[in-house]
Design an enzyme around this catalytic site. Structure first.
Site, PDB file in Angstrom:
ATOM      1  N   GLY A  70       0.819  -1.206   0.000  1.00 30.52           N
ATOM      2  CA  GLY A  70       0.000   0.000   0.000  1.00 30.52           C
ATOM      3  C   GLY A  70       0.856   1.260   0.000  1.00 30.52           C
ATOM      4  N   GLN A 184      -7.684  -0.006   4.104  1.00 31.39           N
ATOM      5  CA  GLN A 184      -8.477  -0.583   5.201  1.00 31.39           C
ATOM      6  C   GLN A 184      -9.911  -0.894   4.760  1.00 31.39           C
ATOM      7  OE1 GLN A 184      -7.323  -1.488   8.116  1.00 31.39           O
ATOM      8  NE2 GLN A 184      -5.343  -0.461   8.163  1.00 31.39           N
ATOM      9  N   SER A 204      -3.909  -3.112  -0.246  1.00 33.89           N
ATOM     10  CA  SER A 204      -2.747  -3.840   0.274  1.00 33.89           C
ATOM     11  C   SER A 204      -3.185  -5.249   0.678  1.00 33.89           C
ATOM     12  CB  SER A 204      -2.190  -3.085   1.482  1.00 33.89           C
ATOM     13  OG  SER A 204      -1.221  -3.868   2.130  1.00 33.89           O
ATOM     14  N   ALA A 205      -2.424  -6.256   0.223  1.00 35.89           N
ATOM     15  CA  ALA A 205      -2.859  -7.647   0.408  1.00 35.89           C
ATOM     16  C   ALA A 205      -2.877  -8.088   1.870  1.00 35.89           C
ATOM     17  CB  ALA A 205      -1.937  -8.576  -0.398  1.00 35.89           C
ATOM     18  N   HIS A 206      -1.900  -7.613   2.674  1.00 27.73           N
ATOM     19  CA  HIS A 206      -1.809  -8.175   4.033  1.00 27.73           C
ATOM     20  C   HIS A 206      -2.882  -7.656   4.973  1.00 27.73           C
ATOM     21  CE1 HIS A 206       0.319  -4.962   6.520  1.00 27.73           C
ATOM     22  NE2 HIS A 206       0.498  -4.471   5.304  1.00 27.73           N
ATOM     23  N   THR A 242      10.889  -6.946 -11.261  1.00 29.66           N
ATOM     24  CA  THR A 242      10.338  -8.264 -11.564  1.00 29.66           C
ATOM     25  C   THR A 242       9.148  -8.554 -10.651  1.00 29.66           C
ATOM     26  OG1 THR A 242      12.549  -8.978 -12.165  1.00 29.66           O
ATOM     27  CG2 THR A 242      10.938 -10.731 -11.729  1.00 29.66           C
ATOM     28  N   CYS A 341       2.462   1.750  12.038  1.00 25.06           N
ATOM     29  CA  CYS A 341       3.670   2.392  11.490  1.00 25.06           C
ATOM     30  C   CYS A 341       4.210   3.425  12.455  1.00 25.06           C
ATOM     31  CB  CYS A 341       3.368   3.110  10.185  1.00 25.06           C
ATOM     32  SG  CYS A 341       2.415   2.129   9.100  1.00 25.06           S
TER      33      CYS A 341
HETATM   34  C1  PLP Z   1      -4.707   3.321   5.491  1.00 25.94           C
HETATM   35  C2  PLP Z   1      -3.400   2.686   5.162  1.00 25.94           C
HETATM   36  N1  PLP Z   1      -2.764   3.048   4.040  1.00 25.94           N
HETATM   37  C3  PLP Z   1      -1.598   2.491   3.672  1.00 25.94           C
HETATM   38  C4  PLP Z   1      -0.990   1.523   4.444  1.00 25.94           C
HETATM   39  C5  PLP Z   1       0.326   0.947   4.008  1.00 25.94           C
HETATM   40  O1  PLP Z   1       0.168  -0.346   3.484  1.00 25.94           O
HETATM   41  P1  PLP Z   1       1.424  -1.341   3.437  1.00 25.94           P
HETATM   42  O2  PLP Z   1       1.619  -1.853   4.831  1.00 25.94           O
HETATM   43  O3  PLP Z   1       0.988  -2.434   2.490  1.00 25.94           O
HETATM   44  O4  PLP Z   1       2.571  -0.589   2.922  1.00 25.94           O
HETATM   45  C6  PLP Z   1      -1.605   1.131   5.636  1.00 25.94           C
HETATM   46  C7  PLP Z   1      -0.951   0.146   6.522  1.00 25.94           C
HETATM   47  O5  PLP Z   1      -0.894   0.316   7.725  1.00 25.94           O
HETATM   48  C8  PLP Z   1      -2.850   1.713   6.003  1.00 25.94           C
HETATM   49  O6  PLP Z   1      -3.490   1.370   7.126  1.00 25.94           O
END
Ligand code: PLP
Length: 391
Positions: A70, A184, A204-206, A242, A341
């Site tokens: 993401g 989210q 974002s996949a995770h 890649t 983060c």
């Molecule tokens: C709203 C939002 N945007 C972006 C991200 C970033 O995604 P990624 O962890 O895949 O870099 C997050 C992850 O915490 C998120 O909650």
């Protein structure tokens, strides 16, 4: 026993997604850009995954780009569109994820015009101000890039993109490029990329049961984006490197499942969030729930924006969120203070500050986020741990 209620940080890999990933690891060993058999097989599988994601999102396959997550997709969306339009300005909000606010700050440092619209006490961006800032007349008719998240990761507030997108089109037509960080939101909230006039969207996949390290950027046909990195011509010449085909195969399945199961997930997560809040607010009456009110069972969405199912942000008076997270961890309850983060930092949450909390309370926010596998029993146990720790 550990109760994991930090699904907005990351949610476990789904069993069926893991199985698909492992199978793909064994089957696709070539580089998807190579011309030989293994390369062509990897390319075919990559194309199939792109089609699968496009079908799940209701868009064309050439509108789907794979990235490393993401964060990269947000960087590409913002830096890429702003650099493709040298006179464009950026309008965003004060409560975006750091992977939107970071590129915004970089653009500003490069001399570009950036506007950050504030939010109200519930965390909802000022709708009229967004429209006004996005449509403010400029002599040179340069476009405005607007970036508004579909669901906030800390508080769980969901701005009304279903109204914002069409309203922006009405006032500014194609002079607005609308991006949403839907990391989210996907698989949890309704999302109609075409119907709401969204030009770019980040996933974002995770966050939805897929692997860490894969993201998707939806880019509507015709929207101009400059690559941010230089290298090969992968991903429609917009994202060199890649492709990680096995992880992308797993991501496509995770996205398809998350979208197919969205309503069921939202119903269960809402129910569990209501049970948690009702138990914990009775046990610790001084706790405050941030964001829009929890919708009563079966009620329609709030007209000004809704709440991400299963996300609660609680403030306990005179408690530091990070100290509390550590104490709860010792009791076997995994939650977070603000976003994952930022959780290593001692700074108050920028989201809670923007919502008008003072810096002591903006350090006190406790984020609890429910996932697919969360059970009513875990919620009961979490209430008990919170009562013991806070009571
Ligand atoms: C709203 C939002 N945007 C972006 C991200 C970033 O995604 P990624 O962890 O895949 O870099 C997050 C992850 O915490 C998120 O909650």
């Amino acid at each position: 026993m550990v109760i994991y209620l930090d699904h907005n940080a990351t949610t476990p890999l789904r069993r069926e997604v893991r199985a698909r990933w492992l199978e793909a690891l064994d089957r696709f060993e070539g580089n998807a850009s190579s011309l030989h058999g293994p390369g062509r097989r990897a390319r075919d599988e990559l194309d199939r995954s792109r089609e699968q994601v496009a079908a799940a999102l209701g868009v064309h396959e050439d509108e789907v780009l794979f990235t490393s997550g993401g964060t990269e997709a947000n960087n590409l969306a913002l830096l890429g569109t702003m650099r493709a339009h040298s006179r464009a300005r950026l309008v965003t909000t004060a409560v975006e994820h750091s992977s939107v606010l970071g590129p915004a700050a970089r653009l500003e440092a490069e001399g570009r015009e950036v506007v950050r619209v504030g939010v109200d006490r519930r965390g909802l961006p000022a709708f009229d101000e967004l429209l006004e800032r996005a449509s403010a007349a400029r002599g040179d008719r340069a476009p405005t890039v607007v970036s508004v998240m579909a669901a906030n990761n800390e508080v769980g507030v969901c701005p009304p993109l279903d109204r914002l997108g069409p309203a922006l089109r009405e006032v500014a037509g194609s002079r607005v490029v609308l991006h949403t960080d839907a990391v989210q939101a996907l698989g949890r909230c309704p999302l109609d990329l075409r119907g709401w006039g969204i030009d770019l969207a980040t996933f974002s996949a995770h966050k939805l049961g897929g692997p860490v390290g894969v993201g998707v950027l939806y880019r509507r046909r015709g929207v101009r984006v400059e690559p941010v990195m230089t290298g090969g011509g992968q991903e429609h010449e917009l994202r060199p490197g890649t492709e990680n085909v096995p992880a992308i195969v797993a991501t496509a399945l995770a996205i398809e499942l998350a979208i197919a199961e969205r309503e069921e997930f939202a119903r269960r997560a809402d129910e569990l969030a209501r049970a948690l809040w009702s138990g914990v607010s009775r046990a610790v009456p001084a706790l405050e729930l941030l964001g829009p009110p929890l919708s009563p069972e079966g009620s329609a969405a709030h007209p000004d924006g809704t709440r991400l199912p299963g996300t609660l942000n609680l403030v306990a008076p005179h408690v530091d969120g990070k100290v509390l997270v550590t104490r709860l961890d010792l009791e076997g309850l995994c939650v977070s203070a603000g976003s994952a983060c930022a959780s290593g930092s001692l700074e108050p949450s920028h989201v809670l500050l923007a919502m008008g909390l003072d810096s002591e309370r903006a350090r006190a926010g406790l984020r609890i986020s429910i996932g697919r596998a969360t059970t009513p029993r875990e919620i009961q146990q979490a209430v008990e741990i919170l009562r013991r720790t806070l009571g």
